[in-house]
Design an enzyme around this catalytic site. Structure first.
Site, PDB file in Angstrom:
ATOM      1  N   ALA A   3     -12.181  -0.118   0.396  1.00 59.35           N
ATOM      2  CA  ALA A   3     -12.853  -0.928  -0.624  1.00 59.35           C
ATOM      3  C   ALA A   3     -11.926  -2.086  -0.999  1.00 59.35           C
ATOM      4  O   ALA A   3     -11.620  -2.328  -2.171  1.00 59.35           O
ATOM      5  CB  ALA A   3     -13.230  -0.093  -1.849  1.00 59.35           C
ATOM      6  N   LEU A   4     -11.489  -2.780   0.032  1.00 63.97           N
ATOM      7  CA  LEU A   4     -10.408  -3.760  -0.113  1.00 63.97           C
ATOM      8  C   LEU A   4     -10.845  -4.965  -0.940  1.00 63.97           C
ATOM      9  O   LEU A   4     -11.927  -5.519  -0.742  1.00 63.97           O
ATOM     10  CB  LEU A   4      -9.945  -4.222   1.269  1.00 63.97           C
ATOM     11  CG  LEU A   4      -9.454  -3.085   2.187  1.00 63.97           C
ATOM     12  CD1 LEU A   4      -9.107  -3.635   3.563  1.00 63.97           C
ATOM     13  CD2 LEU A   4      -8.271  -2.340   1.575  1.00 63.97           C
ATOM     14  N   HIS A   8      -5.526  -5.831  -2.760  1.00 64.84           N
ATOM     15  CA  HIS A   8      -5.006  -5.229  -1.522  1.00 64.84           C
ATOM     16  C   HIS A   8      -4.529  -6.309  -0.556  1.00 64.84           C
ATOM     17  O   HIS A   8      -3.490  -6.168   0.083  1.00 64.84           O
ATOM     18  CB  HIS A   8      -6.112  -4.433  -0.807  1.00 64.84           C
ATOM     19  CG  HIS A   8      -6.635  -3.262  -1.563  1.00 64.84           C
ATOM     20  ND1 HIS A   8      -7.890  -3.241  -2.120  1.00 64.84           N
ATOM     21  CD2 HIS A   8      -6.084  -2.054  -1.843  1.00 64.84           C
ATOM     22  CE1 HIS A   8      -8.104  -2.083  -2.705  1.00 64.84           C
ATOM     23  NE2 HIS A   8      -7.022  -1.341  -2.560  1.00 64.84           N
ATOM     24  N   GLN A  65       2.513   5.571  -9.792  1.00 67.62           N
ATOM     25  CA  GLN A  65       2.454   5.945  -8.367  1.00 67.62           C
ATOM     26  C   GLN A  65       3.600   5.292  -7.595  1.00 67.62           C
ATOM     27  O   GLN A  65       4.265   5.933  -6.769  1.00 67.62           O
ATOM     28  CB  GLN A  65       1.109   5.510  -7.780  1.00 67.62           C
ATOM     29  CG  GLN A  65       1.047   5.559  -6.266  1.00 67.62           C
ATOM     30  CD  GLN A  65      -0.323   5.255  -5.721  1.00 67.62           C
ATOM     31  OE1 GLN A  65      -1.196   6.113  -5.758  1.00 67.62           O
ATOM     32  NE2 GLN A  65      -0.535   4.046  -5.220  1.00 67.62           N
ATOM     33  N   SER A 121      -9.470  -3.933  -9.466  1.00 68.03           N
ATOM     34  CA  SER A 121      -9.548  -2.518  -9.108  1.00 68.03           C
ATOM     35  C   SER A 121     -10.907  -2.269  -8.451  1.00 68.03           C
ATOM     36  O   SER A 121     -11.913  -2.886  -8.854  1.00 68.03           O
ATOM     37  CB  SER A 121      -9.437  -1.662 -10.375  1.00 68.03           C
ATOM     38  OG  SER A 121      -9.888  -0.348 -10.110  1.00 68.03           O
TER      39      SER A 121
HETATM   40  O1  PAF Z   1      -3.150   3.633  -4.196  1.00 67.68           O
HETATM   41  C1  PAF Z   1      -3.899   4.146  -3.340  1.00 67.68           C
HETATM   42  O2  PAF Z   1      -4.844   3.534  -2.851  1.00 67.68           O
HETATM   43  C2  PAF Z   1      -3.643   5.578  -2.895  1.00 67.68           C
HETATM   44  O3  PAF Z   1      -3.174   6.359  -3.944  1.00 67.68           O
HETATM   45  C3  PAF Z   1      -2.685   5.680  -1.689  1.00 67.68           C
HETATM   46  C4  PAF Z   1      -1.300   5.145  -2.010  1.00 67.68           C
HETATM   47  C5  PAF Z   1      -3.271   4.893  -0.513  1.00 67.68           C
HETATM   48  C6  PAF Z   1      -2.537   7.151  -1.255  1.00 67.68           C
HETATM   49  O4  PAF Z   1      -3.750   7.715  -0.918  1.00 67.68           O
END
Ligand code: PAF
Length: 293
Positions: free
Chosen positions: A43-44, A48, A164, A196
């Site tokens: 879902a770029l 991203h 994360q 997002s």
């Molecule tokens: O941030 C994300 O999209 C996910 O948590 C990741 C780092 C690709 C791991 O599945």
């Protein structure tokens, strides 16, 4: 290896197996090229794509993985609803000159009998780790696997998922992964809302409320950095402002150490202000730096 291991032809080289990924990476290594990995769940969006551009400034070849990782979703979360749009994602990757898409199936990543978990203490506790039980174990496990499968020189993750990013940096250091982890700045809409995939779930009314999030976050960070109010009071005022703006729930608004993420009661070192709020069923997160004046 054929340029595409995928069922329907995609507009860039794409593989679904670890063997296919390793064969391609080995070919580049033999040519003396460096490799970057950008793990995603697809879902770029522009956020991203900025990570891929960043990776391209660091290495010769960029691999993007798309894998909606089931182990990082809780039982009540949006795994089934999570947008899957491989074809349009592949078009974006091709247009961005990404060298390889790695899009494994769940059975390739988690074959029968899979029973290992990578779990990080400390930095994964509280905030998203507190409310989303097992979430960071799922992230740490899948990202460790992606690292071992691809063995890149660098890996790029968005600062939007700040906790994360710190969890990944921690286990990469602890487990001696020879990979440089780079955080890419958060991309934002015109009104400041962090990009997002989940923004697409917002109704028009919710989207209006959401625009207050970056403003309140920034205001709270400035209040803390000014030193005129204590961090505790500034956080309370921030939560009050979020509630008044119409968010259905303020999950957390916290001031943490920029790297270890231990809670800060005073701004005696560089901090990070992190927030999670809910609008209906949609959960939004964001964070900003809070620097000493
Ligand atoms: O941030 C994300 O999209 C996910 O948590 C990741 C780092 C690709 C791991 O599945």
């Amino acid at each position: 290896m054929s340029p595409s291991e995928t069922d329907t032809p995609l507009p860039l080289a794409a593989v679904r197996t670890v063997a296919g990924l390793r064969a391609m990476v080995a070919k580049w290594r033999r040519a003396g090229e460096t490799i970057g990995l950008v793990p995603t769940m697809g879902a770029l969006h522009r956020g991203h794509m900025s990570l891929m551009t960043l990776a391209q400034t660091e290495v010769d070849r960029v691999v993007v993985s798309i894998f909606v990782n089931p182990t990082q979703f809780g039982p009540d979360e949006d795994l089934d609803k999570y947008p899957r749009q491989e074809r349009s994602d592949a078009d974006k990757l091709a247009a961005a000159n990404v060298d390889l898409l790695f899009a494994p199936q769940v059975t390739e990543m988690y074959p029968d009998g899979f029973s290992t978990t990578v779990s990080v203490e400390g930095v994964s506790e509280g905030m998203c780790g507190g409310k989303r039980q097992g979430h960071f174990d799922g992230v740490s496990t899948v990202v460790s696997k992606l690292f071992m499968q691809c063995l890149p020189d660098v890996a790029v993750f968005g600062e939007k998922d700040y906790q994360q990013l710190q969890v990944i940096k921690r286990f990469a250091r602890d487990l001696d992964f020879p990979i440089r982890i780079i955080g890419g700045p958060t991309e934002r809409e015109e009104d400041g809302l962090a990009l997002s995939s989940r923004n697409a779930y917002l109704s028009d009314e919710q989207r209006g409320i959401a625009s207050h999030l970056p403003q309140i976050l920034k205001g709270t960070a400035l209040a803390i950095a000014s030193g005129h109010v204590s961090p505790d009071l500034a956080l309370q005022q921030g939560i009050t402002a979020l509630n008044a703006a119409g968010f259905d729930d303020v999950e957390y608004l916290e001031l943490r150490d920029v790297e270890t993420l231990v809670p800060l009661v005073s701004l005696d070192r560089p901090g990070r202000l992190l927030v999670a709020v809910h609008l209906g069923k949609t959960r939004l997160i964001d964070n900003v730096a809070v620097n000493l004046a």
